[in-house]
Design a protein around this motif. Structure first.
Motif, PDB file in Angstrom:
ATOM      1  N   UNK A  65       9.060  -0.738 -25.387  1.00  0.00           N
ATOM      2  CA  UNK A  65      10.404  -0.299 -25.025  1.00  0.00           C
ATOM      3  C   UNK A  65      11.343  -0.448 -26.217  1.00  0.00           C
ATOM      4  N   UNK A  66      12.003   0.633 -26.580  1.00  0.00           N
ATOM      5  CA  UNK A  66      12.939   0.620 -27.694  1.00  0.00           C
ATOM      6  C   UNK A  66      12.317   0.892 -29.049  1.00  0.00           C
ATOM      7  N   UNK A  67      10.983   0.974 -29.102  1.00  0.00           N
ATOM      8  CA  UNK A  67      10.298   1.251 -30.372  1.00  0.00           C
ATOM      9  C   UNK A  67      10.517   2.711 -30.766  1.00  0.00           C
ATOM     10  N   UNK A  68      10.698   2.919 -32.053  1.00  0.00           N
ATOM     11  CA  UNK A  68      10.878   4.267 -32.574  1.00  0.00           C
ATOM     12  C   UNK A  68       9.511   4.893 -32.817  1.00  0.00           C
ATOM     13  N   UNK A  69       9.345   6.091 -32.320  1.00  0.00           N
ATOM     14  CA  UNK A  69       8.095   6.815 -32.541  1.00  0.00           C
ATOM     15  C   UNK A  69       8.432   8.289 -32.707  1.00  0.00           C
ATOM     16  N   UNK A  70       8.039   8.862 -33.825  1.00  0.00           N
ATOM     17  CA  UNK A  70       8.333  10.273 -34.074  1.00  0.00           C
ATOM     18  C   UNK A  70       9.823  10.552 -34.124  1.00  0.00           C
ATOM     19  N   UNK A  71      10.609   9.554 -34.577  1.00  0.00           N
ATOM     20  CA  UNK A  71      12.044   9.735 -34.676  1.00  0.00           C
ATOM     21  C   UNK A  71      12.807   9.558 -33.374  1.00  0.00           C
ATOM     22  N   UNK A  72      12.116   9.112 -32.324  1.00  0.00           N
ATOM     23  CA  UNK A  72      12.760   8.928 -31.019  1.00  0.00           C
ATOM     24  C   UNK A  72      12.514   7.512 -30.527  1.00  0.00           C
ATOM     25  N   UNK A  73      13.517   6.921 -29.902  1.00  0.00           N
ATOM     26  CA  UNK A  73      13.409   5.568 -29.372  1.00  0.00           C
ATOM     27  C   UNK A  73      12.873   5.639 -27.936  1.00  0.00           C
ATOM     28  N   UNK A  74      11.652   5.153 -27.753  1.00  0.00           N
ATOM     29  CA  UNK A  74      11.004   5.252 -26.444  1.00  0.00           C
ATOM     30  C   UNK A  74      11.654   4.340 -25.408  1.00  0.00           C
ATOM     31  N   UNK A  75      11.623   4.809 -24.163  1.00  0.00           N
ATOM     32  CA  UNK A  75      12.071   4.026 -23.010  1.00  0.00           C
ATOM     33  C   UNK A  75      10.834   3.750 -22.171  1.00  0.00           C
ATOM     34  N   UNK A  76      10.543   2.478 -21.930  1.00  0.00           N
ATOM     35  CA  UNK A  76       9.365   2.100 -21.150  1.00  0.00           C
ATOM     36  C   UNK A  76       9.796   1.121 -20.082  1.00  0.00           C
ATOM     37  N   UNK A  77       9.517   1.468 -18.827  1.00  0.00           N
ATOM     38  CA  UNK A  77       9.789   0.558 -17.712  1.00  0.00           C
ATOM     39  C   UNK A  77       8.843   0.837 -16.556  1.00  0.00           C
ATOM     40  N   UNK A  78       8.918   0.009 -15.522  1.00  0.00           N
ATOM     41  CA  UNK A  78       8.053   0.186 -14.359  1.00  0.00           C
ATOM     42  C   UNK A  78       8.422   1.497 -13.673  1.00  0.00           C
ATOM     43  N   UNK A  79       7.421   2.294 -13.349  1.00  0.00           N
ATOM     44  CA  UNK A  79       7.658   3.579 -12.693  1.00  0.00           C
ATOM     45  C   UNK A  79       8.118   3.360 -11.259  1.00  0.00           C
ATOM     46  N   UNK A  80       9.093   4.149 -10.856  1.00  0.00           N
ATOM     47  CA  UNK A  80       9.558   4.107  -9.465  1.00  0.00           C
ATOM     48  C   UNK A  80       8.701   5.052  -8.629  1.00  0.00           C
ATOM     49  N   UNK A  81       8.593   4.788  -7.331  1.00  0.00           N
ATOM     50  CA  UNK A  81       7.831   5.709  -6.477  1.00  0.00           C
ATOM     51  C   UNK A  81       8.478   7.085  -6.471  1.00  0.00           C
ATOM     52  N   UNK A  82       7.657   8.092  -6.368  1.00  0.00           N
ATOM     53  CA  UNK A  82       8.141   9.469  -6.340  1.00  0.00           C
ATOM     54  C   UNK A  82       8.940   9.719  -5.071  1.00  0.00           C
ATOM     55  N   UNK A  83      10.108  10.339  -5.228  1.00  0.00           N
ATOM     56  CA  UNK A  83      10.941  10.651  -4.073  1.00  0.00           C
ATOM     57  C   UNK A  83      10.474  11.960  -3.454  1.00  0.00           C
ATOM     58  N   UNK A  84      10.438  11.976  -2.134  1.00  0.00           N
ATOM     59  CA  UNK A  84      10.067  13.198  -1.426  1.00  0.00           C
ATOM     60  C   UNK A  84      11.212  14.193  -1.493  1.00  0.00           C
ATOM     61  N   UNK A  85      10.891  15.444  -1.752  1.00  0.00           N
ATOM     62  CA  UNK A  85      11.900  16.498  -1.781  1.00  0.00           C
ATOM     63  C   UNK A  85      11.650  17.450  -0.626  1.00  0.00           C
ATOM     64  N   UNK A  86      12.706  18.061  -0.099  1.00  0.00           N
ATOM     65  CA  UNK A  86      12.496  19.019   0.998  1.00  0.00           C
ATOM     66  C   UNK A  86      11.721  20.237   0.505  1.00  0.00           C
ATOM     67  N   UNK A  87      10.900  20.775   1.376  1.00  0.00           N
ATOM     68  CA  UNK A  87      10.109  21.959   1.037  1.00  0.00           C
ATOM     69  C   UNK A  87      11.008  23.179   0.972  1.00  0.00           C
ATOM     70  N   UNK A  88      10.564  24.208   0.282  1.00  0.00           N
ATOM     71  CA  UNK A  88      11.293  25.466   0.258  1.00  0.00           C
ATOM     72  C   UNK A  88      11.940  25.751  -1.073  1.00  0.00           C
ATOM     73  N   UNK A  89      12.717  24.835  -1.571  1.00  0.00           N
ATOM     74  CA  UNK A  89      13.283  24.994  -2.884  1.00  0.00           C
ATOM     75  C   UNK A  89      14.622  25.689  -2.966  1.00  0.00           C
ATOM     76  N   UNK A  90      15.026  26.469  -1.961  1.00  0.00           N
ATOM     77  CA  UNK A  90      16.284  27.198  -2.055  1.00  0.00           C
ATOM     78  C   UNK A  90      17.369  26.633  -1.154  1.00  0.00           C
TER      79      UNK A  90
END
Length: 104
Positions: A65-90
């Motif tokens: 976390x915070x290490x520079x790689x390829x000119x970008x400072x990476x963000x690393x943390x525990x992944x949150x569970x995926x949120x459910x989205x309503x079907x359909x999209x519109x």
């Protein structure tokens, strides 16, 4: 402790193998996936890494976390569970810019 990590602000040139190689210094990497845009096939600049244990995941967060790689400072943390989205999209209803009927 969860062992699945979110890794953000990745260089767009980084692939799955590169991601796995960088995190393997902190323990066993069971999976490493850079998320790709469906339409363009380019990296979205983030991915997920699953470590072998919670302790290894915690070590990877501290080390990456915070290490520079390829000119970008990476963000690393525990992944949150995926949120459910309503079907359909519109969303729901509406005229969608079409002709409106009036009833008299």
């Amino acid at each position: 402790m969860d062992n699945k990590l979110y890794v953000g602000n990745l260089p767009y040139s980084m692939g799955d193998d590169d991601l796995q190689q960088h995190f393997s210094a902190f323990g066993q990497v069971t999976s490493a996936k850079v998320m790709m845009d469906r339409d363009s096939g380019r990296s979205k600049g983030f991915g997920f890494v699953e470590m072998g244990s919670g302790d290894e995941a915690q070590a990877a967060i501290r080390g990456m976390n915070g290490e520079s790689f390829g000119g970008r400072e990476m963000v690393v943390n525990v992944a949150r569970p995926r949120e459910e989205r309503p079907a359909g999209g519109f969303g729901g209803g509406g005229n969608r810019g079409g002709f409106q009927r009036r009833s008299y």
